[in-house]
Design an enzyme around this catalytic site. Sequence first.
Site: not given
Ligand code: EPZ
Length: 416
Positions: A22-23, A91, A115, A120, A304, A326, A396
């Site tokens: 998916k990702n 998202r 969410c 996030r 995840d 995370i 989803r």
């Molecule tokens: C990706 O989300 C995945 N989604 C998530 O999978 C996964 O849990 C996550 O990476 C962590 O591995 C997709 O790839 C579509 P991040 P993402 O930006 O990119 C903070 C699932 O279950 N952050 O790596 O949104 C954030 O708050 C989903 O398939 C900022 O502070 O995650 C978090 O604490 C859920 N500012 C940390 O970084 C930003 O601009 C990691 O978030 C961006 C992120």
Amino acid sequence: MDKLLISGRASLKGEIKISGAKNAALPIMASTLLAPGVHTLKRIPRLRDVFTMTELIRRMGGSVHFDGVCIIDTTKINKFEASYDLVKTMRASILVLGPLVARFGKAKVSLPGGCAIGARPVNLHIRGLEKMGAKISLEEGYIFATARNLKGTKIYFDIPTVTGTENLMMAATLAKGTTVIENAAKEPEIVDLANYLIEMGAKIKGAGTSILTIEGVPELKPPSEYEIIPDRIETGTFIAIAGACGADIVLQGCRIDHIDAIILKMKDAGITFKETENGLRVIGSRRPQAVDVKTMPYPGFPTDMQAQFMAMMTIANGTSIIKETIFENRFMHVAELKRMGANITIEGNTATVRGVKKLKGAPVMATDLRASASLVIAGLIAEEETIIDRIYHLDRGYEELDKKLIKLGAKIKRIK
Ligand code: EPZ
């Protein structure tokens, strides 16, 4: 709203096929906006988030035909917007921001909002695009971005954000000059996206490491066709199911090299693995051993997989300490697992899971994608009946998980 009825334990055995990731599908589908023409993508999973991305591309004027192979034509993109009604359901819609600004010089994308698992924010996406020369304003919950042309620059991420890395890597492919992203995320899905972009003519080095170098090119073209990687989190979910139920299952088409941290922890929990010619045989023990886990960015243990691992630990022999580093609120499944008899206490971002002999079936509610997977695992462990509400969360992120489990012998029914 659909529910899942799980009528207690069953001995699971057999073989299932792991679907496309998916990702990886979501960023790769968004990247088609960078190159006008017909893109042919294979192994795109049929799940709700992919259908949402399809709708996003169609609303922008693109065409998508999706049966088996996913054919996306982005020749006629004439709207540069991702509206709130779609973004609030997914998202990852934020992934159209980088491509739209890079190719069309403008974008109007709804802020994804929080969410269930945390605030996030997308500040790192926005700051990176601004550093590349985009003008960005936030009004009425929308991101308005314009750029005459993006220019290569050096970007440093305080946090290795996955979609942030993907957004800026895509934007940088058409920027003038070279972009370096430091402390980039290293997930296999990022490597898969980079490989697709390179097939389109992008010049990218270092994908999968924390230093990404992208040299901008004037234009990109769709390659003949491309097959995305299998889903490592679906693979891990089935390994947790095998560990929780003492099952013997073969996972066809998975990528063992993407799940080192998962295999390491699952072996400690007493699961045995045997490589087969096109997959992995997973054999759960009678009762899993308690194992401590701390979620980390790739290649660490994936956040995840935290909820699914916890479900398996509820009936483990001993006490497991699970630390979520995370997201700030990714323990929504704990309350539901406790209603089924699990013994879990939370202290900040650490959950202490004391293994019990058995779980009791109960009506429970899914709150987010991976929490719903952990409730399915708990339902497969419990002797009595479990009803899981709001399983649109499950739909989803998993392609027909219930059908795959029924094929292995699970007593599961979907109630409309
Ligand atoms: C990706 O989300 C995945 N989604 C998530 O999978 C996964 O849990 C996550 O990476 C962590 O591995 C997709 O790839 C579509 P991040 P993402 O930006 O990119 C903070 C699932 O279950 N952050 O790596 O949104 C954030 O708050 C989903 O398939 C900022 O502070 O995650 C978090 O604490 C859920 N500012 C940390 O970084 C930003 O601009 C990691 O978030 C961006 C992120």
